[in-house]
Design a protein around this motif. Sequence first.
Motif, PDB file in Angstrom:
ATOM      1  N   GLU A 281       0.835  -1.194   0.000  1.00 50.46           N
ATOM      2  CA  GLU A 281       0.000   0.000   0.000  1.00 50.46           C
ATOM      3  C   GLU A 281       0.870   1.244   0.000  1.00 50.46           C
ATOM      4  O   GLU A 281       2.044   1.213   0.408  1.00 50.46           O
ATOM      5  CB  GLU A 281      -0.937  -0.015   1.216  1.00 50.46           C
ATOM      6  CG  GLU A 281      -1.923  -1.173   1.167  1.00 50.46           C
ATOM      7  CD  GLU A 281      -2.781  -1.302   2.410  1.00 50.46           C
ATOM      8  OE1 GLU A 281      -3.580  -2.253   2.488  1.00 50.46           O
ATOM      9  OE2 GLU A 281      -2.643  -0.448   3.316  1.00 50.46           O
ATOM     10  N   SER A 282       0.326   2.354  -0.450  1.00 47.13           N
ATOM     11  CA  SER A 282       1.100   3.574  -0.656  1.00 47.13           C
ATOM     12  C   SER A 282       1.633   4.145   0.660  1.00 47.13           C
ATOM     13  O   SER A 282       0.851   4.518   1.547  1.00 47.13           O
ATOM     14  CB  SER A 282       0.218   4.613  -1.345  1.00 47.13           C
ATOM     15  OG  SER A 282       0.927   5.797  -1.569  1.00 47.13           O
ATOM     16  N   PRO A 283       2.971   4.252   0.809  1.00 46.93           N
ATOM     17  CA  PRO A 283       3.568   4.786   2.046  1.00 46.93           C
ATOM     18  C   PRO A 283       3.684   6.314   1.998  1.00 46.93           C
ATOM     19  O   PRO A 283       4.773   6.874   1.932  1.00 46.93           O
ATOM     20  CB  PRO A 283       4.952   4.126   2.072  1.00 46.93           C
ATOM     21  CG  PRO A 283       5.308   3.983   0.620  1.00 46.93           C
ATOM     22  CD  PRO A 283       4.004   3.748  -0.118  1.00 46.93           C
ATOM     23  N   THR A 284       2.561   7.012   2.028  1.00 41.98           N
ATOM     24  CA  THR A 284       2.570   8.477   1.912  1.00 41.98           C
ATOM     25  C   THR A 284       3.036   9.129   3.213  1.00 41.98           C
ATOM     26  O   THR A 284       2.986   8.530   4.289  1.00 41.98           O
ATOM     27  CB  THR A 284       1.167   8.993   1.572  1.00 41.98           C
ATOM     28  OG1 THR A 284       0.279   8.656   2.652  1.00 41.98           O
ATOM     29  CG2 THR A 284       0.646   8.368   0.282  1.00 41.98           C
ATOM     30  N   SER A 285       3.462  10.378   3.095  1.00 44.53           N
ATOM     31  CA  SER A 285       3.867  11.130   4.289  1.00 44.53           C
ATOM     32  C   SER A 285       2.674  11.329   5.217  1.00 44.53           C
ATOM     33  O   SER A 285       2.823  11.323   6.450  1.00 44.53           O
ATOM     34  CB  SER A 285       4.444  12.491   3.881  1.00 44.53           C
ATOM     35  OG  SER A 285       3.523  13.229   3.099  1.00 44.53           O
ATOM     36  N   ALA A 286       1.471  11.497   4.652  1.00 42.61           N
ATOM     37  CA  ALA A 286       0.270  11.662   5.478  1.00 42.61           C
ATOM     38  C   ALA A 286       0.035  10.421   6.331  1.00 42.61           C
ATOM     39  O   ALA A 286      -0.377  10.526   7.499  1.00 42.61           O
ATOM     40  CB  ALA A 286      -0.943  11.931   4.584  1.00 42.61           C
ATOM     41  N   LEU A 287       0.302   9.242   5.766  1.00 47.62           N
ATOM     42  CA  LEU A 287       0.122   8.005   6.518  1.00 47.62           C
ATOM     43  C   LEU A 287       1.050   7.964   7.724  1.00 47.62           C
ATOM     44  O   LEU A 287       0.602   7.722   8.855  1.00 47.62           O
ATOM     45  CB  LEU A 287       0.389   6.799   5.612  1.00 47.62           C
ATOM     46  CG  LEU A 287       0.469   5.437   6.320  1.00 47.62           C
ATOM     47  CD1 LEU A 287      -0.871   5.080   6.936  1.00 47.62           C
ATOM     48  CD2 LEU A 287       0.928   4.346   5.355  1.00 47.62           C
ATOM     49  N   TRP A 288       2.343   8.210   7.498  1.00 47.07           N
ATOM     50  CA  TRP A 288       3.305   8.108   8.594  1.00 47.07           C
ATOM     51  C   TRP A 288       3.094   9.194   9.639  1.00 47.07           C
ATOM     52  O   TRP A 288       3.197   8.933  10.847  1.00 47.07           O
ATOM     53  CB  TRP A 288       4.736   8.154   8.042  1.00 47.07           C
ATOM     54  CG  TRP A 288       5.045   7.008   7.128  1.00 47.07           C
ATOM     55  CD1 TRP A 288       5.404   7.065   5.821  1.00 47.07           C
ATOM     56  CD2 TRP A 288       4.995   5.610   7.450  1.00 47.07           C
ATOM     57  NE1 TRP A 288       5.575   5.803   5.294  1.00 47.07           N
ATOM     58  CE2 TRP A 288       5.337   4.891   6.273  1.00 47.07           C
ATOM     59  CE3 TRP A 288       4.690   4.900   8.602  1.00 47.07           C
ATOM     60  CZ2 TRP A 288       5.389   3.507   6.237  1.00 47.07           C
ATOM     61  CZ3 TRP A 288       4.727   3.500   8.553  1.00 47.07           C
ATOM     62  CH2 TRP A 288       5.082   2.831   7.391  1.00 47.07           C
ATOM     63  N   ILE A 289       2.782  10.422   9.201  1.00 46.21           N
ATOM     64  CA  ILE A 289       2.522  11.498  10.160  1.00 46.21           C
ATOM     65  C   ILE A 289       1.277  11.169  10.982  1.00 46.21           C
ATOM     66  O   ILE A 289       1.246  11.355  12.207  1.00 46.21           O
ATOM     67  CB  ILE A 289       2.345  12.857   9.439  1.00 46.21           C
ATOM     68  CG1 ILE A 289       3.673  13.276   8.798  1.00 46.21           C
ATOM     69  CG2 ILE A 289       1.869  13.931  10.413  1.00 46.21           C
ATOM     70  CD1 ILE A 289       3.546  14.502   7.909  1.00 46.21           C
ATOM     71  N   GLY A 290       0.237  10.665  10.309  1.00 44.94           N
ATOM     72  CA  GLY A 290      -0.986  10.294  11.015  1.00 44.94           C
ATOM     73  C   GLY A 290      -0.756   9.182  12.011  1.00 44.94           C
ATOM     74  O   GLY A 290      -1.289   9.212  13.132  1.00 44.94           O
TER      75      GLY A 290
END
Length: 310
Positions: A281-290
Amino acid sequence: MLPIWATILGLVSAVGYTAANIGLRTVSDCDPVWVSCVKSLPTLIFVAPFFWWQLRKQKVQFVSRRFVVMLVVTSILGQLGGNAVFQWSLGVIGIALSVPLTLGALIVSGAIMGRYFLGEPVTSRTLVAIVLLTLSVFVLSLGAESAHASVVGSLVSDVSWWHIGLGVGGALFAGTSYAVLGVVLRYGMSNGTSVSFALFVVSVVGVISLGGVSLNRFGVDVLHQYSLEQYGVMLAAGVFNALAFLALTKAFQLAPMVYINAINGSQAAMAAVAGVIIFRESPTSALWIGVVLTIFGVAILDRQQESDGS
Protein backbone atom coordinates in the motif's frame (compact mmCIF):
# COMPACT_ATOMS: atom_id res chain seq x y z
CA MET A 1 -0.72 0.88 40.02
CA LEU A 2 -2.55 -0.79 37.20
CA PRO A 3 -2.40 -4.61 37.21
CA ILE A 4 0.41 -5.83 34.97
CA TRP A 5 -2.01 -8.38 33.54
CA ALA A 6 -4.12 -5.55 32.14
CA THR A 7 -1.12 -4.34 30.13
CA ILE A 8 -0.16 -7.85 28.99
CA LEU A 9 -3.71 -8.67 27.91
CA GLY A 10 -3.96 -5.34 26.11
CA LEU A 11 -0.79 -6.11 24.13
CA VAL A 12 -1.95 -9.65 23.35
CA SER A 13 -5.18 -8.15 22.05
CA ALA A 14 -3.30 -5.67 19.84
CA VAL A 15 -1.10 -8.39 18.29
CA GLY A 16 -4.08 -10.70 17.83
CA TYR A 17 -6.16 -8.03 16.12
CA THR A 18 -3.24 -7.15 13.85
CA ALA A 19 -2.88 -10.78 12.76
CA ALA A 20 -6.65 -10.95 12.20
CA ASN A 21 -6.62 -7.73 10.18
CA ILE A 22 -3.84 -9.04 7.94
CA GLY A 23 -6.01 -12.05 7.19
CA LEU A 24 -9.06 -9.86 6.58
CA ARG A 25 -7.09 -7.62 4.24
CA THR A 26 -6.08 -10.73 2.29
CA VAL A 27 -9.75 -11.51 1.57
CA SER A 28 -10.89 -7.90 1.16
CA ASP A 29 -12.09 -8.74 -2.35
CA CYS A 30 -14.75 -11.07 -0.88
CA ASP A 31 -18.19 -9.99 0.35
CA PRO A 32 -17.52 -8.08 3.61
CA VAL A 33 -20.67 -9.25 5.40
CA TRP A 34 -20.03 -12.93 4.67
CA VAL A 35 -16.35 -12.61 5.62
CA SER A 36 -17.41 -11.06 8.93
CA CYS A 37 -19.89 -13.89 9.49
CA VAL A 38 -17.28 -16.61 8.91
CA LYS A 39 -14.87 -14.69 11.11
CA SER A 40 -17.41 -14.83 13.98
CA LEU A 41 -17.61 -18.62 13.93
CA PRO A 42 -14.37 -19.44 15.83
CA THR A 43 -15.40 -17.19 18.73
CA LEU A 44 -18.74 -18.98 19.00
CA ILE A 45 -17.10 -22.41 18.70
CA PHE A 46 -14.55 -21.55 21.42
CA VAL A 47 -16.94 -20.01 23.92
CA ALA A 48 -20.08 -22.16 23.46
CA PRO A 49 -18.82 -25.29 25.36
CA PHE A 50 -17.43 -23.19 28.22
CA PHE A 51 -20.62 -21.15 28.38
CA TRP A 52 -22.72 -24.34 28.46
CA TRP A 53 -20.56 -25.77 31.27
CA GLN A 54 -20.90 -22.58 33.30
CA LEU A 55 -24.65 -22.52 32.64
CA ARG A 56 -25.06 -26.05 34.00
CA LYS A 57 -22.95 -25.14 37.05
CA GLN A 58 -25.07 -22.00 37.49
CA LYS A 59 -21.99 -19.83 37.28
CA VAL A 60 -23.28 -17.58 34.48
CA GLN A 61 -24.02 -14.06 35.68
CA PHE A 62 -25.49 -11.02 34.01
CA VAL A 63 -26.58 -7.67 35.38
CA SER A 64 -30.23 -7.55 34.31
CA ARG A 65 -32.61 -8.24 31.45
CA ARG A 66 -32.20 -4.62 30.46
CA PHE A 67 -28.46 -5.21 30.12
CA VAL A 68 -29.07 -8.29 27.96
CA VAL A 69 -31.20 -6.19 25.60
CA MET A 70 -28.49 -3.50 25.53
CA LEU A 71 -25.84 -6.11 24.80
CA VAL A 72 -27.84 -7.65 21.95
CA VAL A 73 -28.56 -4.27 20.34
CA THR A 74 -24.97 -3.04 20.64
CA SER A 75 -23.69 -6.41 19.42
CA ILE A 76 -25.73 -5.97 16.24
CA LEU A 77 -24.19 -2.51 15.86
CA GLY A 78 -20.71 -3.89 16.55
CA GLN A 79 -21.12 -6.69 14.01
CA LEU A 80 -22.86 -4.86 11.16
CA GLY A 81 -21.65 -1.31 11.78
CA GLY A 82 -18.27 -2.42 13.11
CA ASN A 83 -17.00 -5.67 11.59
CA ALA A 84 -18.81 -5.60 8.24
CA VAL A 85 -18.19 -1.90 7.58
CA PHE A 86 -14.54 -2.19 8.64
CA GLN A 87 -14.09 -5.17 6.31
CA TRP A 88 -15.55 -3.16 3.44
CA SER A 89 -13.25 -0.25 4.28
CA LEU A 90 -10.21 -2.54 4.03
CA GLY A 91 -11.04 -3.12 0.38
CA VAL A 92 -11.35 0.61 -0.29
CA ILE A 93 -8.48 2.33 1.57
CA GLY A 94 -6.38 -0.61 2.81
CA ILE A 95 -5.21 -1.86 6.19
CA ALA A 96 -2.53 0.81 6.73
CA LEU A 97 -5.14 3.56 6.67
CA SER A 98 -8.29 1.79 7.91
CA VAL A 99 -6.82 0.54 11.19
CA PRO A 100 -5.47 3.88 12.54
CA LEU A 101 -8.65 5.67 11.43
CA THR A 102 -10.79 3.08 13.20
CA LEU A 103 -8.60 3.21 16.29
CA GLY A 104 -8.72 7.00 16.40
CA ALA A 105 -12.51 6.96 16.30
CA LEU A 106 -12.60 4.11 18.83
CA ILE A 107 -10.39 5.83 21.38
CA VAL A 108 -11.91 9.31 21.04
CA SER A 109 -15.53 8.16 21.12
CA GLY A 110 -14.71 5.56 23.79
CA ALA A 111 -13.20 8.23 26.04
CA ILE A 112 -16.22 10.48 25.62
CA MET A 113 -18.78 7.73 26.18
CA GLY A 114 -16.75 6.25 29.03
CA ARG A 115 -16.88 9.64 30.74
CA TYR A 116 -20.61 10.21 30.33
CA PHE A 117 -21.93 6.68 30.72
CA LEU A 118 -19.39 5.02 33.03
CA GLY A 119 -18.09 7.99 34.97
CA GLU A 120 -14.47 7.31 33.96
CA PRO A 121 -12.15 10.34 34.20
CA VAL A 122 -11.32 12.54 31.22
CA THR A 123 -8.64 14.96 32.41
CA SER A 124 -6.88 17.80 30.62
CA ARG A 125 -4.16 15.43 29.42
CA THR A 126 -6.76 13.06 28.06
CA LEU A 127 -8.32 15.98 26.19
CA VAL A 128 -4.92 16.77 24.64
CA ALA A 129 -4.69 13.14 23.53
CA ILE A 130 -8.17 13.38 22.01
CA VAL A 131 -7.10 16.50 20.08
CA LEU A 132 -4.01 14.67 18.77
CA LEU A 133 -6.08 11.66 17.74
CA THR A 134 -8.62 13.88 16.02
CA LEU A 135 -5.78 15.62 14.18
CA SER A 136 -4.36 12.24 13.20
CA VAL A 137 -7.71 11.32 11.62
CA PHE A 138 -7.60 14.52 9.56
CA VAL A 139 -3.99 13.94 8.44
CA LEU A 140 -4.62 10.30 7.63
CA SER A 141 -7.59 11.31 5.49
CA LEU A 142 -5.26 13.41 3.33
CA GLY A 143 -3.52 10.23 2.20
CA ALA A 144 -6.76 8.39 1.41
CA GLU A 145 -6.56 9.15 -2.32
CA SER A 146 -3.17 7.48 -2.77
CA ALA A 147 -4.17 4.64 -0.45
CA HIS A 148 -7.28 3.88 -2.48
CA ALA A 149 -5.34 4.00 -5.75
CA SER A 150 -2.75 1.52 -4.42
CA VAL A 151 -5.44 -0.84 -3.11
CA VAL A 152 -7.51 -1.00 -6.30
CA GLY A 153 -4.48 -0.76 -8.61
CA SER A 154 -5.52 2.36 -10.50
CA LEU A 155 -4.05 5.79 -11.17
CA VAL A 156 -4.72 8.51 -8.61
CA SER A 157 -6.45 10.57 -11.30
CA ASP A 158 -8.96 7.75 -11.85
CA VAL A 159 -10.16 7.35 -8.26
CA SER A 160 -13.63 8.44 -7.13
CA TRP A 161 -13.72 10.96 -4.29
CA TRP A 162 -17.12 9.85 -3.04
CA HIS A 163 -15.88 6.25 -2.85
CA ILE A 164 -12.80 7.36 -0.93
CA GLY A 165 -14.95 9.45 1.39
CA LEU A 166 -17.17 6.46 2.12
CA GLY A 167 -14.09 4.34 2.84
CA VAL A 168 -12.76 6.88 5.34
CA GLY A 169 -16.21 7.41 6.84
CA GLY A 170 -16.72 3.67 7.09
CA ALA A 171 -13.52 3.22 9.10
CA LEU A 172 -14.57 6.03 11.45
CA PHE A 173 -18.08 4.62 11.83
CA ALA A 174 -16.66 1.17 12.57
CA GLY A 175 -14.49 2.59 15.34
CA THR A 176 -17.45 4.39 16.89
CA SER A 177 -19.54 1.22 16.70
CA TYR A 178 -16.81 -0.74 18.48
CA ALA A 179 -16.66 1.95 21.16
CA VAL A 180 -20.40 1.70 21.82
CA LEU A 181 -20.11 -2.08 22.25
CA GLY A 182 -17.01 -1.58 24.41
CA VAL A 183 -18.87 0.75 26.78
CA VAL A 184 -21.67 -1.80 27.26
CA LEU A 185 -19.15 -4.62 27.80
CA ARG A 186 -17.22 -2.52 30.30
CA TYR A 187 -20.46 -1.73 32.16
CA GLY A 188 -21.42 -5.39 32.27
CA MET A 189 -17.98 -6.58 33.36
CA SER A 190 -17.77 -4.00 36.14
CA ASN A 191 -21.18 -5.10 37.44
CA GLY A 192 -20.53 -8.81 37.58
CA THR A 193 -21.47 -10.12 34.13
CA SER A 194 -19.39 -13.19 33.25
CA VAL A 195 -17.01 -12.98 30.30
CA SER A 196 -18.39 -16.21 28.81
CA PHE A 197 -21.92 -14.83 28.77
CA ALA A 198 -20.86 -11.59 27.05
CA LEU A 199 -18.75 -13.40 24.45
CA PHE A 200 -21.50 -15.92 23.76
CA VAL A 201 -24.09 -13.23 23.15
CA VAL A 202 -21.81 -11.14 20.92
CA SER A 203 -20.74 -14.14 18.81
CA VAL A 204 -24.25 -15.60 18.47
CA VAL A 205 -25.61 -12.21 17.43
CA GLY A 206 -22.76 -11.92 14.93
CA VAL A 207 -23.37 -15.27 13.25
CA ILE A 208 -27.16 -14.77 13.11
CA SER A 209 -27.20 -11.14 11.97
CA LEU A 210 -24.33 -11.33 9.48
CA GLY A 211 -25.33 -14.77 8.22
CA GLY A 212 -28.93 -13.65 7.86
CA VAL A 213 -27.97 -10.63 5.79
CA SER A 214 -25.72 -12.73 3.55
CA LEU A 215 -28.31 -15.45 2.98
CA ASN A 216 -30.94 -12.84 2.24
CA ARG A 217 -28.69 -11.25 -0.38
CA PHE A 218 -27.16 -14.31 -2.04
CA GLY A 219 -29.06 -17.36 -0.80
CA VAL A 220 -27.22 -20.60 -0.10
CA ASP A 221 -25.05 -19.96 -3.16
CA VAL A 222 -22.87 -17.75 -0.96
CA LEU A 223 -21.41 -20.96 0.52
CA HIS A 224 -19.87 -21.90 -2.83
CA GLN A 225 -18.58 -18.50 -3.94
CA TYR A 226 -15.15 -18.79 -2.33
CA SER A 227 -12.31 -21.29 -2.31
CA LEU A 228 -11.15 -23.46 0.60
CA GLU A 229 -8.03 -21.30 0.83
CA GLN A 230 -10.14 -18.16 1.22
CA TYR A 231 -12.29 -19.83 3.86
CA GLY A 232 -9.10 -20.90 5.64
CA VAL A 233 -7.91 -17.31 5.76
CA MET A 234 -11.31 -16.11 7.04
CA LEU A 235 -11.35 -18.75 9.79
CA ALA A 236 -7.72 -18.03 10.76
CA ALA A 237 -8.62 -14.35 11.05
CA GLY A 238 -11.53 -15.44 13.23
CA VAL A 239 -9.27 -17.46 15.52
CA PHE A 240 -6.91 -14.52 16.04
CA ASN A 241 -9.88 -12.21 16.47
CA ALA A 242 -11.40 -14.54 19.09
CA LEU A 243 -8.16 -14.65 21.09
CA ALA A 244 -7.78 -10.88 20.82
CA PHE A 245 -11.40 -10.25 21.80
CA LEU A 246 -11.13 -12.60 24.79
CA ALA A 247 -7.98 -10.81 25.95
CA LEU A 248 -9.62 -7.41 25.43
CA THR A 249 -12.79 -8.38 27.29
CA LYS A 250 -10.78 -9.72 30.22
CA ALA A 251 -8.61 -6.58 30.22
CA PHE A 252 -11.76 -4.46 30.53
CA GLN A 253 -12.30 -6.14 33.92
CA LEU A 254 -8.89 -5.02 35.17
CA ALA A 255 -8.46 -1.43 33.99
CA PRO A 256 -10.38 1.58 32.62
CA MET A 257 -11.55 1.35 29.02
CA VAL A 258 -9.46 4.38 27.95
CA TYR A 259 -6.27 2.70 29.19
CA ILE A 260 -6.99 -0.60 27.43
CA ASN A 261 -7.96 1.18 24.22
CA ALA A 262 -4.72 3.14 24.46
CA ILE A 263 -2.60 -0.02 24.59
CA ASN A 264 -4.65 -1.40 21.75
CA GLY A 265 -3.61 1.69 19.79
CA SER A 266 -0.25 0.07 19.04
CA GLN A 267 -2.15 -1.63 16.22
CA ALA A 268 -1.75 1.59 14.23
CA ALA A 269 1.99 1.13 13.73
CA MET A 270 1.64 -2.63 13.17
CA ALA A 271 -1.04 -2.10 10.53
CA ALA A 272 0.95 0.60 8.73
CA VAL A 273 4.01 -1.64 8.48
CA ALA A 274 1.90 -4.62 7.36
CA GLY A 275 0.08 -2.54 4.76
CA VAL A 276 3.23 -1.16 3.19
CA ILE A 277 5.40 -4.30 3.34
CA ILE A 278 2.88 -7.13 2.84
CA PHE A 279 0.24 -5.49 0.67
CA ARG A 280 2.36 -2.78 -1.01
CA GLU A 281 0.00 0.00 0.00
CA SER A 282 1.10 3.57 -0.66
CA PRO A 283 3.57 4.79 2.05
CA THR A 284 2.57 8.48 1.91
CA SER A 285 3.87 11.13 4.29
CA ALA A 286 0.27 11.66 5.48
CA LEU A 287 0.12 8.00 6.52
CA TRP A 288 3.30 8.11 8.59
CA ILE A 289 2.52 11.50 10.16
CA GLY A 290 -0.99 10.29 11.02
CA VAL A 291 0.34 7.09 12.56
CA VAL A 292 2.88 9.05 14.62
CA LEU A 293 0.14 11.39 15.86
CA THR A 294 -1.96 8.35 16.76
CA ILE A 295 0.94 6.84 18.72
CA PHE A 296 1.57 10.14 20.54
CA GLY A 297 -2.10 10.37 21.45
CA VAL A 298 -2.06 6.79 22.67
CA ALA A 299 1.13 7.41 24.70
CA ILE A 300 -0.44 10.39 26.45
CA LEU A 301 -3.51 8.38 27.38
CA ASP A 302 -1.28 5.53 28.58
CA ARG A 303 0.81 7.73 30.89
CA GLN A 304 -2.28 9.56 32.12
CA GLN A 305 -3.98 6.43 33.31
CA GLU A 306 -0.79 5.24 35.05
CA SER A 307 -0.29 8.58 36.81
CA ASP A 308 -3.91 8.51 37.98
CA GLY A 309 -3.24 5.14 39.58
CA SER A 310 -6.57 3.90 38.19
